[in-house]
Every structure is written in structure tokens, then in C-alpha cells.
Design a protein around this motif. Structure first.
Motif, PDB file in Angstrom:
ATOM      1  N   PRO A   1     -80.761 -52.967 -32.090  1.00  0.00           N
ATOM      2  CA  PRO A   1     -82.019 -52.868 -32.830  1.00  0.00           C
ATOM      3  C   PRO A   1     -81.842 -52.097 -34.136  1.00  0.00           C
ATOM      4  O   PRO A   1     -81.094 -51.113 -34.196  1.00  0.00           O
ATOM      5  CB  PRO A   1     -82.936 -52.109 -31.870  1.00  0.00           C
ATOM      6  N   GLY A   2     -82.497 -52.567 -35.181  1.00  0.00           N
ATOM      7  CA  GLY A   2     -82.435 -51.877 -36.466  1.00  0.00           C
ATOM      8  C   GLY A   2     -81.254 -52.283 -37.325  1.00  0.00           C
ATOM      9  O   GLY A   2     -81.033 -51.693 -38.374  1.00  0.00           O
ATOM     10  N   THR A   3     -80.447 -53.276 -36.884  1.00  0.00           N
ATOM     11  CA  THR A   3     -79.314 -53.724 -37.695  1.00  0.00           C
ATOM     12  C   THR A   3     -79.440 -55.222 -37.974  1.00  0.00           C
ATOM     13  O   THR A   3     -80.255 -55.919 -37.348  1.00  0.00           O
ATOM     14  CB  THR A   3     -77.964 -53.475 -36.987  1.00  0.00           C
ATOM     15  N   VAL A   4     -78.620 -55.704 -38.923  1.00  0.00           N
ATOM     16  CA  VAL A   4     -78.607 -57.145 -39.235  1.00  0.00           C
ATOM     17  C   VAL A   4     -77.678 -57.845 -38.246  1.00  0.00           C
ATOM     18  O   VAL A   4     -76.596 -57.341 -37.945  1.00  0.00           O
ATOM     19  CB  VAL A   4     -78.100 -57.366 -40.681  1.00  0.00           C
ATOM     20  N   HIS A   5     -78.132 -58.988 -37.729  1.00  0.00           N
ATOM     21  CA  HIS A   5     -77.308 -59.739 -36.771  1.00  0.00           C
ATOM     22  C   HIS A   5     -76.967 -61.111 -37.330  1.00  0.00           C
ATOM     23  O   HIS A   5     -77.780 -61.711 -38.042  1.00  0.00           O
ATOM     24  CB  HIS A   5     -78.067 -59.944 -35.456  1.00  0.00           C
ATOM     25  N   ARG A   6     -75.813 -61.632 -36.978  1.00  0.00           N
ATOM     26  CA  ARG A   6     -75.480 -63.042 -37.215  1.00  0.00           C
ATOM     27  C   ARG A   6     -75.503 -63.706 -35.846  1.00  0.00           C
ATOM     28  O   ARG A   6     -74.709 -63.340 -34.962  1.00  0.00           O
ATOM     29  CB  ARG A   6     -74.071 -63.197 -37.807  1.00  0.00           C
TER      30      ARG A   6
END
Ligand SMILES: O=P(O)(O)OC[C@H]1O[C@](O)(CO)[C@@H](O)[C@@H]1O
Length: 332
Positions: A25-30
Motif C-alpha cells: 500500500p502507498g507504492t506504485v505497482h506494475r
């Protein structure tokens, strides 16, 4: 024996499953994959029952603008489509499948926002559909109706109590899988409107009992209170710990080691489909062999579904093999 099971879904969903290596949570995901399927609790039950070979009809509400995936599912699986179409889109629910721990995070949206007049008209149409279908059953057939899921905003949360009354009036048997206020309202209704069977999970039963249910004894006590209220079969799903099946005269616990799931979405719905299939086969929950068949089949449906995306079962022989290996413990 061959009577059609009717499922009722007031708030279906397109389930969009997004697969991630790890959810932070709170980060960019691919995302590594995305998969969308027609879902919602009663739709998933209908789909699993159709896979098992049970004749099924589906009713409820669908947004006209994105009804196509539901129509494709119904056509593909031979499910009779009696859903009422309304303007707008059925909700898209987000499911995040985290591959690092095989957990799924569900983000369920509220659903169609319909004005009071439309809601009233749609509710009436669904009611007429249910009554119309039930009227066609032979007088002694005790048809099974599965009502499942949340209700759209603005709909009377006590809707399942009135549905229950209508179904009972036609000699039907209601299996109800819902939560929160719709569940507590259905359980507070007069005895003649109560469902035959409910399948809360531990948290949903705790909410109804207004107390933590940390032990098997506590779960059995709460389930037996519901039996005494008039609900013939209470099935409490416990995730990886299996499920508890409590009828008026018997209680058993069933469990099967869980494989690494592809997605946990709809496993509870598969469990409802399995217990419905067993009741459809005339399993009697008041006998040990009958309650065992209900427990084995519903556990096997749930575990079998875990290996697939969407509301789909493995072949019948795989389910029967899983059912045979379910561990059963009779509870005092
Ligand atoms: O009606 P509810 O409680 O919002 O649940 C709907 C969700 O539950 C599921 O039926 C899985 O149980 C999903 O297909 C759907 O997104």
C-alpha cells in the motif's frame, strides 16, 4: 429431482482481478495480469451450479450498459437469464491478487445508484419474476432459491425478509448468503419468512451475535441459537479452517487442506453452490449421511474453485475426488 434452482442477485459485479507480485500500500505497482469476469454472489452460485449440471435460472438487476459479459456467461453455461435490465452500469469490483502470499484484497463498490421509483419498479419486477417461476414448479417440488450478496444503495435492507415470505408462500426453500444489515434484518424477521439455510462467515456471525466467536464452542452456540429461531441449516465458513455445519439435530466440522489459491474470490459462493447442489440431490441435513454429503460437496466446490479465476469449477470427477478426502468431525 430435476427442478431448476433460482438465484437472486440484487447487486452483481464485474470482478476485475489484478495480479501483483506483492501488494505494498502507498507504492506504485506494475500488474502482471488483469482478468475480468461476470460475478456477484448469486451469479457465482449460478455459474458453479451450472458447471455441476444443475439446471439454473438467474434473476436480479443488471445495468444495461455493460450487461454483455453476464449475457455471455449465461449463454455459455446454459443459465436461464431472467435478470431485469436498468439504465446504467453494473459496478466493477476490484480484486487484488497478491502472489507473494496468495492473499486477495477485495474492494467492493456500492453498486448502481437508482432513484426510489426505479428501485421500487425493479424490486416489483424481480418479485414478479420469482413468483412467475415458482408458480411453474410442480406443487410438491419445494424449489430451491439462492439469494445472495449486498443490496444496491436505497433498496430496503429488509428486502430478503419479504423475498423469504414470497418464497415460503410457494413452498420454496430459501438459501441466503448476505451480510450486515440485510442479514440481521432477514434473521430478525418473523419465523414464517426465515430462510431454510444461511452461510455466514465467522465475522458475519459475530456481527449478528454481537460477541467475538473465538472458539468452536462459541460458534456452535451461536449457530444453534439460529437453529432454534427456525433456520434448519446454519453453515459457518471459517476460511482455511474449513466450515461448521449445524442442523437442528446434528453438527459437523469439515476441512480440506487448501491448495495455493489462484484467487479466493468467490470461494464462499462456490461453497453455497455446493451445499445447494447437495440439497438439490435430496441430501437431508437431519441425518448424518445427508449432512456429511452437504459438507463434503460444499467444501470440495470451494477448494476446487480456488484453483481457478472466476466462478468456475473443475470437472465433476475432480470435485468428487476432493469430496471423498474432506476430513469430517462430528461435534458434540
Ligand atoms: O454483494 P457484495 O457483498 O458486495 O459482494 C460482491 C462480491 O462478492 C463476490 O461475489 C465474491 O464472493 C464477488 O464476485 C463480488 O465482487
Amino acid at each position: 429431482m430435476m427442478s431448476t434452482v433460482l438465484t437472486l442477485t440484487f447487486n452483481p459485479a464485474l470482478d476485475q482481478t489484478i495480479t501483483l507480485d506483492r501488494l505494498q500500500p502507498g507504492t506504485v505497482h506494475r500488474a502482471s495480469a488483469v482478468h475480468t469476469n461476470a460475478g456477484g454472489k448469486g451469479i457465482n452460485v449460478a455459474s458453479c451450479l451450472a458447471d455441476w449440471g444443475v439446471p439454473v435460472a438467474a434473476t436480479g438487476i443488471l445495468g444495461r450498459a455493460n450487461a454483455q459479459p453476464f449475457e455471455a456467461l449465461f449463454a455459455d453455461k446454459g443459465i436461464a437469464d431472467h435478470c431485469v435490465r436498468v439504465d446504467g452500469e453494473t459496478r466493477v469490483n476490484i480484486k487484488i491478487a497478491d502472489q507473494s502470499n496468495a492473499d486477495t484484497t477485495d474492494i467492493n463498490l456500492p453498486g448502481l445508484v437508482l432513484g426510489e421509483t426505479v428501485l421500487g419498479a425493479v424490486r416489483e419486477q424481480v418479485r414478479e419474476t420469482v413468483i412467475g417461476l415458482l408458480q411453474d414448479y410442480p406443487a410438491d417440488s419445494a424449489p430451491l432459491v439462492v439469494a445472495a450478496g449486498s443490496v444496491p444503495q436505497g433498496m430496503d435492507p429488509a428486502v430478503y425478509a419479504s423475498v423469504g415470505a414470497e418464497i415460503r408462500r410457494f413452498g420454496g426453500r430459501l438459501i441466503l448468503d448476505t451480510s450486515g444489515v440485510p442479514l440481521s434484518a432477514a434473521l430478525a424477521a418473523p419465523e414464517r419468512t426465515l430462510p431454510l439455510c444461511i452461510k455466514p462467515n465467522r465475522a458475519e456471525l459475530e456481527q449478528w451475535a454481537a460477541t467475538p466467536l473465538d472458539t468452536l464452542e462459541a460458534i456452535l452456540t451461536a449457530a444453534r441459537r439460529l437453529n432454534r429461531r427456525g433456520i434448519a441449516l446454519v453453515v459457518v465458513s471459517l476460511g482455511a479452517e474449513g466450515a461448521v455445519y449445524v442442523s437442528s439435530s446434528l453438527a459437523i466440522r469439515a476441512a480440506l487442506p487448501v491448495v495455493r489459491p489462484l484467487s479466493t474470490v468467490g470461494a464462499g459462493d462456490a461453497m453455497v453452490a455446493g451445499l445447494t447442489a447437495a440439497l438439490w440431490e435430496d441430501a437431508n441435513p437431519e441425518t448424518l449421511p445427508g449432512l456429511e454429503r452437504i459438507a463434503r460437496l460444499s467444501t470440495a466446490f470451494a477448494v476446487g474453485k480456488l484453483e481457478r479465476l472466476g466462478p468456475n469449477l473443475p470437472p465433476r470427477a475432480t470435485i468428487e475426488a476432493l469430496a471423498a478426502t474432506v476430513a469430517i468431525e462430528v461435534c458434540a
